[in-house]
Design an enzyme around this catalytic site. Sequence first.
Site, PDB file in Angstrom:
ATOM      1  N   ARG A   1     -17.510   3.557  -0.978  1.00  0.00           N
ATOM      2  CA  ARG A   1     -17.744   2.116  -1.185  1.00  0.00           C
ATOM      3  C   ARG A   1     -18.013   1.822  -2.647  1.00  0.00           C
ATOM      4  NH1 ARG A   1     -22.589   1.851   2.933  1.00  0.00           N
ATOM      5  NH2 ARG A   1     -21.740   3.491   4.245  1.00  0.00           N
TER       6      ARG A   1
ATOM      7  N   ASN B   1     -27.797   7.980  17.246  1.00  0.00           N
ATOM      8  CA  ASN B   1     -27.228   7.195  16.150  1.00  0.00           C
ATOM      9  C   ASN B   1     -25.727   7.060  16.452  1.00  0.00           C
ATOM     10  OD1 ASN B   1     -26.260   6.162  13.773  1.00  0.00           O
ATOM     11  ND2 ASN B   1     -27.196   7.706  12.448  1.00  0.00           N
TER      12      ASN B   1
ATOM     13  N   HIS C   1     -30.621   1.239   5.249  1.00  0.00           N
ATOM     14  CA  HIS C   1     -31.299   2.530   5.035  1.00  0.00           C
ATOM     15  C   HIS C   1     -32.823   2.361   5.053  1.00  0.00           C
ATOM     16  CE1 HIS C   1     -27.657   4.181   2.491  1.00  0.00           C
ATOM     17  NE2 HIS C   1     -27.517   4.502   3.772  1.00  0.00           N
TER      18      HIS C   1
ATOM     19  N   ARG D   1     -30.931   4.125  16.569  1.00  0.00           N
ATOM     20  CA  ARG D   1     -30.763   3.532  15.243  1.00  0.00           C
ATOM     21  C   ARG D   1     -29.837   2.337  15.397  1.00  0.00           C
ATOM     22  NH1 ARG D   1     -26.976   5.088  10.415  1.00  0.00           N
ATOM     23  NH2 ARG D   1     -27.976   3.878   8.767  1.00  0.00           N
TER      24      ARG D   1
ATOM     25  N   GLU E   1     -34.785  10.432   8.923  1.00  0.00           N
ATOM     26  CA  GLU E   1     -34.725   9.179   9.674  1.00  0.00           C
ATOM     27  C   GLU E   1     -34.955   9.416  11.161  1.00  0.00           C
ATOM     28  OE1 GLU E   1     -31.017   8.628   7.304  1.00  0.00           O
ATOM     29  OE2 GLU E   1     -31.360   6.507   7.729  1.00  0.00           O
TER      30      GLU E   1
END
Length: 377
Positions: A223, A9, A162, A73, A365
Amino acid sequence: MTGLVLVLNCGSSSIKYQVVDPVAGEAVVSGLVEQIGEPGGPVPDHAAGLQRIHGDLVDSGVDLAAVRAVGHRVVHGGRRFHAPTLITDAVLAEIERLSDLAPLHNPPNVVGITVARADFPDVPHVAVFDTGFFHGLPEAAATYAIDAGVAAQYGIRRYGFHGTSHEYVSQQTAALLGREPAEVNTIVLHLGNGASASAVRGGVAVETSMGLTPLEGLVMGTRCGDLDPGVLMHLKRTAGMGVAELDELLNRRSGLRGLCGVNDFRELLEQVSTGRPEATLAYGVYVHRLRKYVGAYLAVLGRVDAIAFTAGVGENVAAVREDALSGLDGLGITVDPQRNRSGRGARIISPDGARTAVLVVPTNEELAIARAAWGFV
Ligand code: AMP
């Protein structure tokens, strides 16, 4: 053991890695290289970062010859990619082209893939897209109500992110309930440093809170989530802010950090417990937004069999789970305080026989990516 998968990732300044046994479903080793490319730092670029990972793997004693695939990813798959994809030169060029849509995320993914292909030249490299699970969102959910020509020309629509986590957690939720994914309607709340919600009908995503970019939706660590787009014009006109400044404001200086100065939820809770008003407000804004999305997705789905909490905050903060769903008993949604506050790992935290099951489901993940890549071995 039949073989291992290296999962990478690559972010702009870090590479997270895991070597996974996809059949046993276990991570054999995992780690992180940080501060890549930072001035004066120990790791000048991604190539050096991967070299370091290679060294760490050798030191860990993992049999590198057993690595039969590398799973990457990749943040943005655009309209082009949804399923896990074997990386060829053409596919890599296409991922690079999608950097227009994800200027912060896809370029480091491309660099990571390029370097890793040189480092592990003899095994399949597979891209797993964060947008993939949401590729088939109904048009009514994926379309922004702006000038259709402009939207088409610039690829402006809701892509969602996601996805690997939402897909994995919705499947695990069905498994925990002893049912097939096709029979279950689920709201998944992925609450980490980034946060997103999804509505999954019978295993298929029908709505999600992130949009063109991972900025829309829930309140996150740094965010803002949902915001009146008029705020951008207002700040440009009155404060003279440019694109870079707005980008930095909304992506890095907003959310929990913007409201109370910290983006780590543990620190936020600490401040709430001391009664700091900014922290109390930040917590309130966070939970209120979450409740709004739960309410909206109840309406989108009509019948909700399960609500699953996952990721750092979702898995670990009982108060958020309780506060987000309080007062919804009339809708068949109840959190059992005892179950919510005790126990660990995947579990049901609603009372027996509740119309809607509420669950904590740890996400994974890396395992999902490893299994996807293993499909190409
Ligand atoms: P993630 O992006 O899934 O790694 O989640 C990161 C977020 O989860 C950060 O805000 C952490 O503070 C929060 N988090 C992780 N573990 C805990 C915990 N035990 N208690 C409270 N917050 C946690």
